[in-house]
Write a protein that holds these residues in place. Structure first.
Motif, PDB file in Angstrom:
ATOM      1  N   SER A  89       0.831  -1.203   0.000  1.00  0.00           N
ATOM      2  CA  SER A  89       0.000   0.000   0.000  1.00  0.00           C
ATOM      3  C   SER A  89       0.867   1.256   0.000  1.00  0.00           C
ATOM      4  CB  SER A  89      -0.923  -0.012   1.217  1.00  0.00           C
ATOM      5  OG  SER A  89      -1.728   1.144   1.249  1.00  0.00           O
ATOM      6  N   ILE A  90       1.943   1.229   0.793  1.00  0.00           N
ATOM      7  CA  ILE A  90       2.856   2.378   0.852  1.00  0.00           C
ATOM      8  C   ILE A  90       3.540   2.587  -0.495  1.00  0.00           C
ATOM      9  CG2 ILE A  90       4.989   3.229   1.901  1.00  0.00           C
ATOM     10  CD1 ILE A  90       4.145   1.807   4.481  1.00  0.00           C
ATOM     11  N   GLU A  91       3.979   1.492  -1.111  1.00  0.00           N
ATOM     12  CA  GLU A  91       4.643   1.580  -2.410  1.00  0.00           C
ATOM     13  C   GLU A  91       3.710   2.180  -3.460  1.00  0.00           C
ATOM     14  OE1 GLU A  91       7.656   0.984  -3.445  1.00  0.00           O
ATOM     15  OE2 GLU A  91       8.482   0.234  -1.567  1.00  0.00           O
ATOM     16  N   ILE A  92       2.454   1.777  -3.412  1.00  0.00           N
ATOM     17  CA  ILE A  92       1.480   2.295  -4.376  1.00  0.00           C
ATOM     18  C   ILE A  92       1.266   3.787  -4.177  1.00  0.00           C
ATOM     19  CG2 ILE A  92      -0.950   2.202  -5.058  1.00  0.00           C
ATOM     20  CD1 ILE A  92      -0.858  -0.810  -4.455  1.00  0.00           C
ATOM     21  N   GLU A  93       1.161   4.220  -2.907  1.00  0.00           N
ATOM     22  CA  GLU A  93       0.980   5.643  -2.623  1.00  0.00           C
ATOM     23  C   GLU A  93       2.194   6.444  -3.074  1.00  0.00           C
ATOM     24  OE1 GLU A  93      -1.659   7.299  -1.593  1.00  0.00           O
ATOM     25  OE2 GLU A  93      -2.758   5.383  -1.697  1.00  0.00           O
ATOM     26  N   ASN A  94       3.381   5.902  -2.854  1.00  0.00           N
ATOM     27  CA  ASN A  94       4.600   6.590  -3.290  1.00  0.00           C
ATOM     28  C   ASN A  94       4.645   6.720  -4.812  1.00  0.00           C
ATOM     29  OD1 ASN A  94       5.513   6.896  -0.669  1.00  0.00           O
ATOM     30  ND2 ASN A  94       6.755   5.018  -0.705  1.00  0.00           N
ATOM     31  N   LEU A  95       4.204   5.668  -5.502  1.00  0.00           N
ATOM     32  CA  LEU A  95       4.172   5.720  -6.961  1.00  0.00           C
ATOM     33  C   LEU A  95       3.186   6.774  -7.453  1.00  0.00           C
ATOM     34  CD1 LEU A  95       4.292   1.917  -7.900  1.00  0.00           C
ATOM     35  CD2 LEU A  95       6.043   3.634  -8.369  1.00  0.00           C
ATOM     36  N   LYS A  96       2.045   6.883  -6.759  1.00  0.00           N
ATOM     37  CA  LYS A  96       1.054   7.890  -7.135  1.00  0.00           C
ATOM     38  C   LYS A  96       1.625   9.296  -6.964  1.00  0.00           C
ATOM     39  CE  LYS A  96      -3.128   5.214  -6.043  1.00  0.00           C
ATOM     40  NZ  LYS A  96      -4.311   5.123  -5.137  1.00  0.00           N
ATOM     41  N   LYS A  97       2.332   9.516  -5.844  1.00  0.00           N
ATOM     42  CA  LYS A  97       2.924  10.834  -5.591  1.00  0.00           C
ATOM     43  C   LYS A  97       3.987  11.157  -6.630  1.00  0.00           C
ATOM     44  CE  LYS A  97       2.156  10.651  -0.586  1.00  0.00           C
ATOM     45  NZ  LYS A  97       2.807  10.572   0.754  1.00  0.00           N
ATOM     46  N   THR A  98       4.804  10.156  -6.941  1.00  0.00           N
ATOM     47  CA  THR A  98       5.853  10.357  -7.942  1.00  0.00           C
ATOM     48  C   THR A  98       5.248  10.687  -9.298  1.00  0.00           C
ATOM     49  OG1 THR A  98       7.274   8.777  -6.786  1.00  0.00           O
ATOM     50  CG2 THR A  98       7.850   9.303  -9.058  1.00  0.00           C
ATOM     51  N   GLN A  99       4.154  10.020  -9.625  1.00  0.00           N
ATOM     52  CA  GLN A  99       3.484  10.249 -10.901  1.00  0.00           C
ATOM     53  C   GLN A  99       2.909  11.659 -10.967  1.00  0.00           C
ATOM     54  OE1 GLN A  99       3.446   8.025 -13.437  1.00  0.00           O
ATOM     55  NE2 GLN A  99       2.547   9.661 -14.684  1.00  0.00           N
ATOM     56  N   LYS A 100       2.349  12.136  -9.836  1.00  0.00           N
ATOM     57  CA  LYS A 100       1.783  13.487  -9.797  1.00  0.00           C
ATOM     58  C   LYS A 100       2.867  14.533  -9.999  1.00  0.00           C
ATOM     59  CE  LYS A 100      -2.231  12.573  -6.853  1.00  0.00           C
ATOM     60  NZ  LYS A 100      -2.871  12.848  -5.539  1.00  0.00           N
ATOM     61  N   ILE A 101       4.010  14.317  -9.347  1.00  0.00           N
ATOM     62  CA  ILE A 101       5.113  15.275  -9.468  1.00  0.00           C
ATOM     63  C   ILE A 101       5.628  15.327 -10.901  1.00  0.00           C
ATOM     64  CG2 ILE A 101       7.491  15.748  -8.762  1.00  0.00           C
ATOM     65  CD1 ILE A 101       6.798  14.552  -6.034  1.00  0.00           C
ATOM     66  N   SER A 102       5.747  14.168 -11.522  1.00  0.00           N
ATOM     67  CA  SER A 102       6.261  14.120 -12.895  1.00  0.00           C
ATOM     68  C   SER A 102       5.278  14.728 -13.882  1.00  0.00           C
ATOM     69  CB  SER A 102       6.569  12.676 -13.285  1.00  0.00           C
ATOM     70  OG  SER A 102       5.396  11.889 -13.267  1.00  0.00           O
ATOM     71  N   ASP A 103       3.989  14.716 -13.533  1.00  0.00           N
ATOM     72  CA  ASP A 103       2.977  15.282 -14.425  1.00  0.00           C
ATOM     73  C   ASP A 103       2.914  16.803 -14.334  1.00  0.00           C
ATOM     74  OD1 ASP A 103       2.340  12.770 -15.271  1.00  0.00           O
ATOM     75  OD2 ASP A 103       0.605  12.533 -13.938  1.00  0.00           O
ATOM     76  N   GLN A 104       3.429  17.364 -13.238  1.00  0.00           N
ATOM     77  CA  GLN A 104       3.356  18.825 -13.045  1.00  0.00           C
ATOM     78  C   GLN A 104       4.396  19.562 -13.899  1.00  0.00           C
ATOM     79  OE1 GLN A 104       3.760  19.382  -8.816  1.00  0.00           O
ATOM     80  NE2 GLN A 104       1.648  18.712  -8.386  1.00  0.00           N
TER      81      GLN A 104
END
Length: 258
Positions: free
Chosen positions: A243-258
């Motif tokens: 679950s933590i890994e998935i949340e980290n991936l989501k955050k990383t994806q958001k940052i890369s999209d900005q």
């Protein structure tokens, strides 16, 4: 077309005497089969033949079919060990060879025919290989090596199968018996459903996952067995970290999209 029948003379007296003698020497069943087959060769109607030699039509038709398949041996009575004894040397010899592929066993019966069965079906493998062993068609060494058992244990299993039927081969140990019903495909679906529930925040209980699997794939997996395999696969141990890994991936994806 044979045309000598019109020239033959028949004697009812001789016929009765000869048939009675043949009955005493060969048996009534065999003599009737011979007479019926001769009439068949001479072109008589099969239904009338069966009626006149007092054999059910279905039995007579089966007899003719067996002649096409095995020749003279069809005249023997399969229920009698004394009927139409055949020397072993006259029977076709099978050169049986046991081969292994990565996922299958193959029993080669001859150049054109074989029996192929998957290694993952452990009970099927035991039944087939031990049956061939019990009939002397495969050696104890071949079967024990294929099943990865000792020769002593293989011989014991062969005796069990012969005396107690296939149920005796099912491993009574709880873990292995439960594992028997769970194919790699079912385990893969279980892992996938568990992961989906982690991603979506769904329930990770074995009760809910078993219900989801049963509804989705028309299965009958019990809550208890699903829990057993989830623990065996260590799924609950990775639930939090996954679950933590998935949340980290989501955050990383958001940052890369900005």
């Amino acid at each position: 077309m044979l045309n000598y029948l019109d020239e033959l003379k028949f004697s009812n007296t001789h016929s009765e005497n000869r048939i009675e003698k043949a009955y005493s020497l060969l048996g009534e069943n065999l003599v009737n089969k011979i007479i019926g087959f001769v009439f068949f060769l001479l072109g008589a109607n099969r239904e009338q033949i069966a009626k006149n030699i007092d054999i059910p039509l279905g039995t007579f038709l089966s007899f003719l079919t067996r002649i096409d398949k095995i020749g003279i041996f069809a005249f023997g009575d399969r229920r009698s060990s004394t009927s139409l004894q055949v020397k072993q040397s006259t029977l076709p010899k099978l050169d049986i060879l046991l081969q292994e592929e990565e996922n299958n066993f193959i029993i080669m019966l001859n150049d054109d025919e074989s029996i192929r069965f998957p290694k993952r079906n452990s009970l099927q493998c035991k039944i087939i290989l031990l049956t061939f062993l019990d009939n002397g068609l495969l050696s104890l060494k071949e079967v024990s090596q294929a099943l990865n058992f000792s020769t002593v244990h293989t011989r014991q299993l062969c005796t069990k199968l012969h005396n107690q039927d296939a149920f005796s081969l099912i491993d009574k140990r709880k873990g292995q018996l439960i594992d028997y019903a769970y194919t790699p495909d079912i385990k893969a679906e279980m892992i996938k459903q568990f992961t989906v529930n982690v991603v979506t925040g769904g329930s990770l209980s074995s009760k809910d996952i078993s219900k989801q699997l049963n509804d989705k794939h028309d299965l009958r997996l019990s809550d208890r067995s699903v829990r057993f395999h989830m623990n065996k696969l260590g799924l609950h141990k990775i639930a939090k970290s996954l679950s933590i890994e998935i949340e980290n991936l989501k955050k990383t994806q958001k940052i890369s999209d900005q």
